[in-house]
Design a protein around this motif. Structure first.
Motif, PDB file in Angstrom:
ATOM      1  N   GLN A  13       0.831  -1.211   0.000  1.00 55.59           N
ATOM      2  CA  GLN A  13       0.000   0.000   0.000  1.00 55.59           C
ATOM      3  C   GLN A  13       0.863   1.257   0.000  1.00 55.59           C
ATOM      4  O   GLN A  13       0.472   2.294  -0.530  1.00 55.59           O
ATOM      5  CB  GLN A  13      -0.912   0.008   1.222  1.00 55.59           C
ATOM      6  CG  GLN A  13      -1.996  -1.051   1.161  1.00 55.59           C
ATOM      7  CD  GLN A  13      -2.085  -1.858   2.422  1.00 55.59           C
ATOM      8  OE1 GLN A  13      -1.045  -2.177   3.001  1.00 55.59           O
ATOM      9  NE2 GLN A  13      -3.295  -2.192   2.847  1.00 55.59           N
ATOM     10  N   TYR A 164      -5.526   5.996   1.464  1.00 55.11           N
ATOM     11  CA  TYR A 164      -4.336   5.788   2.282  1.00 55.11           C
ATOM     12  C   TYR A 164      -3.758   7.153   2.642  1.00 55.11           C
ATOM     13  O   TYR A 164      -3.703   8.050   1.802  1.00 55.11           O
ATOM     14  CB  TYR A 164      -3.274   5.015   1.502  1.00 55.11           C
ATOM     15  CG  TYR A 164      -3.683   3.619   1.074  1.00 55.11           C
ATOM     16  CD1 TYR A 164      -3.407   3.169  -0.211  1.00 55.11           C
ATOM     17  CD2 TYR A 164      -4.297   2.763   1.961  1.00 55.11           C
ATOM     18  CE1 TYR A 164      -3.755   1.886  -0.604  1.00 55.11           C
ATOM     19  CE2 TYR A 164      -4.657   1.482   1.576  1.00 55.11           C
ATOM     20  CZ  TYR A 164      -4.376   1.046   0.293  1.00 55.11           C
ATOM     21  OH  TYR A 164      -4.724  -0.212  -0.100  1.00 55.11           O
ATOM     22  N   LEU A 213      -0.760   4.758   6.937  1.00 50.28           N
ATOM     23  CA  LEU A 213       0.293   3.891   6.405  1.00 50.28           C
ATOM     24  C   LEU A 213       1.660   4.190   6.975  1.00 50.28           C
ATOM     25  O   LEU A 213       2.052   5.362   7.118  1.00 50.28           O
ATOM     26  CB  LEU A 213       0.395   4.070   4.890  1.00 50.28           C
ATOM     27  CG  LEU A 213      -0.709   3.586   3.973  1.00 50.28           C
ATOM     28  CD1 LEU A 213      -0.313   3.820   2.516  1.00 50.28           C
ATOM     29  CD2 LEU A 213      -1.024   2.127   4.213  1.00 50.28           C
TER      30      LEU A 213
END
Ligand code: SF4
Length: 456
Positions: A13, A164, A213
């Motif tokens: 990610q 994200y 993240l």
């Protein structure tokens, strides 16, 4: 005429978010995005080097792009750039091996992309390799990024209601098999104010779910070289959870040794924090965990799982496993299967060990034969499939709350708070929920990797 960019993203990610950032920077410099590499003037390959296989995929793609570039050389000049962890790891070697590559961009150099392309365009450079990995690097303030210009089509658009948000970069843990500390540098945390500003704007734009993240989010703020010294990860979670309009909050990736009571309490106290926790264990053998330099034992891991389940009984746990680490005996592997059965993870990612450049374990003796690794991986994945199915069968004939991610005429797909994929059909006469809606699905079918049912 606008230039066209195509970005191919490999890996995690973090790479997906980096590709979004590059896409946004380029759209501010007159580029438009295309899903088709054939239509592009600029092709960026954002790479992952977590496993040998990932690296091989990059080189085979670059080989194909050589043909595309060659085929078009009389019509237009296609520029090819390689970025991400293989770029950082291999550097100039990529251009020596693939001279049709114009740009090699290290993991901290994303923000230099427009300026470097400018130099290439002006012919000031034929090739450019930018790899500086600066311990005092600061992640640029969010505003500079002007998130999401309408022309930008990137993976973000594919998930319009889930985004994200980077909170940090790099890792200081040096697990003996891992290349990340060498390709992403030391841990650097973003200021809290900057993260909050980004989350607030995204929610104002209709985003319902945020995933924070970092390579090791639990150490957010611990090794800060920026303003907010005193801010811990639980503090950050609590601050983000207060953003009005946010429906769901997730984060990845955590390191078990840094999992503390403060974070466990967040799972019990924060309503928007989804009861899904990815906590990579890697192995169930203390001998192997020690050689991996993971910093915890199987018993310590199990004790933290127990406390997590006491504080949040409905928590869905996921993890990572590496099988075939150098020196892993059959007994060590059986300890891994035992830990899987003791914890009963909802899901797990599992991989065969492979040597990585610069990683200490590459120099370890007693490597495990490929066929043994494959046999162990198959046994572990078989066991995981049985457990995942058993968890999903428990939801049969129950109503599950989902965030709708995708709809078509009569069917749709969404995700439960426990991160299960749920496919649904409409009841006759009912209207289709919209992407971003929270709705309920009565489960009629359970498989190991997804659920199916009727929207209520
Ligand atoms: S915690 Fe270990 S495995 Fe994870 S990124 Fe850092 S060094 Fe790699």
């Amino acid at each position: 005429m606008a230039k066209v960019v195509h970005i191919k993203t490999f890996g995690c990610q973090m790479n997906e978010r980096d590709s979004e950032i590059m896409g946004q920077l380029l759209s501010q410099n007159g580029y438009v995005y295309s899903d088709m590499p054939e239509a592009a003037d600029l092709i960026l390959v954002n790479t992952c080097s977590i496993r040998d296989k990932a690296e091989q995929k990059v080189y085979s793609l670059l080989g194909q792009l050589r043909e595309l570039k060659e085929k078009n050389r009389h019509f237009r000049q296609i520029r090819i750039g390689v970025c991400g962890c293989v770029a950082q790891q291999e550097g100039r070697k990529i251009i020596e091996r693939m001279p049709h590559v114009d740009l090699v961009l290290g993991t901290q150099q994303l923000y230099q992309l427009p300026a470097l392309l400018d130099q290439l365009e002006k012919g000031e450079l034929h090739h450019k390799v930018a790899l500086d990995l600066d311990a005092n690097f600061a992640i640029p303030p969010f505003q500079q990024l002007l998130r999401e210009t309408p022309t930008q089509k990137s993976s973000a658009v594919a998930r319009p209601v889930q985004r994200y948000v980077n909170i940090m970069q790099g890792c200081n843990n040096f697990c003996s098999y891992c290349v990340v500390p060498y390709t992403r540098g030391r841990e650097i945390s973003r200021p809290l104010a900057d993260i909050l500003e980004e989350v607030e704007l995204l929610v104002a734009q209709g985003v319902r779910e945020i995933t924070l993240l970092g390579q090791n989010v639990n150490s957010y703020g611990k090794t800060n070289r920026v303003a907010d010294q005193a801010i811990t990860f639980p503090d950050l979670l609590r601050a983000v959870a207060l953003v009005q309009g946010l429906k769901r909050l997730r984060f990845t990736t955590s390191h078990p040794k840094d999992l503390d009571r403060g974070l466990i309490r967040c799972f019990a106290e924060l309503e928007v924090l989804c009861p899904h926790f990815h906590l990579p264990v890697q192995s169930g053998s203390n001998q192997v965990l020690a050689r991996m330099n993971r910093g915890y034992s199987a018993e310590e891991y199990l004790a933290k799982v127990e406390e997590l389940r006491r504080m949040r009984p409905d928590i869905a746990l996921a993890t990572d496993f590496i099988v075939g680490f150098p020196g892993e005996s059959e007994q060590d592997f059986v300890a891994t299967i035992q830990l899987l059965q003791d914890v009963r993870f909802h899901s797990s990612f599992s991989f065969k060990y492979s040597d990585r450049p610069q990683a200490r374990s590459t120099g370890f003796a007693d490597k495990i034969a490929e066929d043994i690794k494959s046999e162990r991986l198959a046994r572990l994945q078989q066991k995981q499939t049985e457990i995942s199915l058993a968890w999903n069968i428990m939801l049969m004939h129950k109503k599950v709350e989902i965030l709708v991610e995708h709809i078509s005429a009569q069917t749709g797909r969404g995700r439960s708070a426990a991160n299960q994929v749920v496919h649904f059909q409409l009841q006759p006469g009912r209207s289709m929920p919209a992407v971003g809606d929270i709705t309920h699905v009565l489960i009629e079918h359970a498989g190991p990797h997804s659920l199916r049912g009727i929207a209520q």
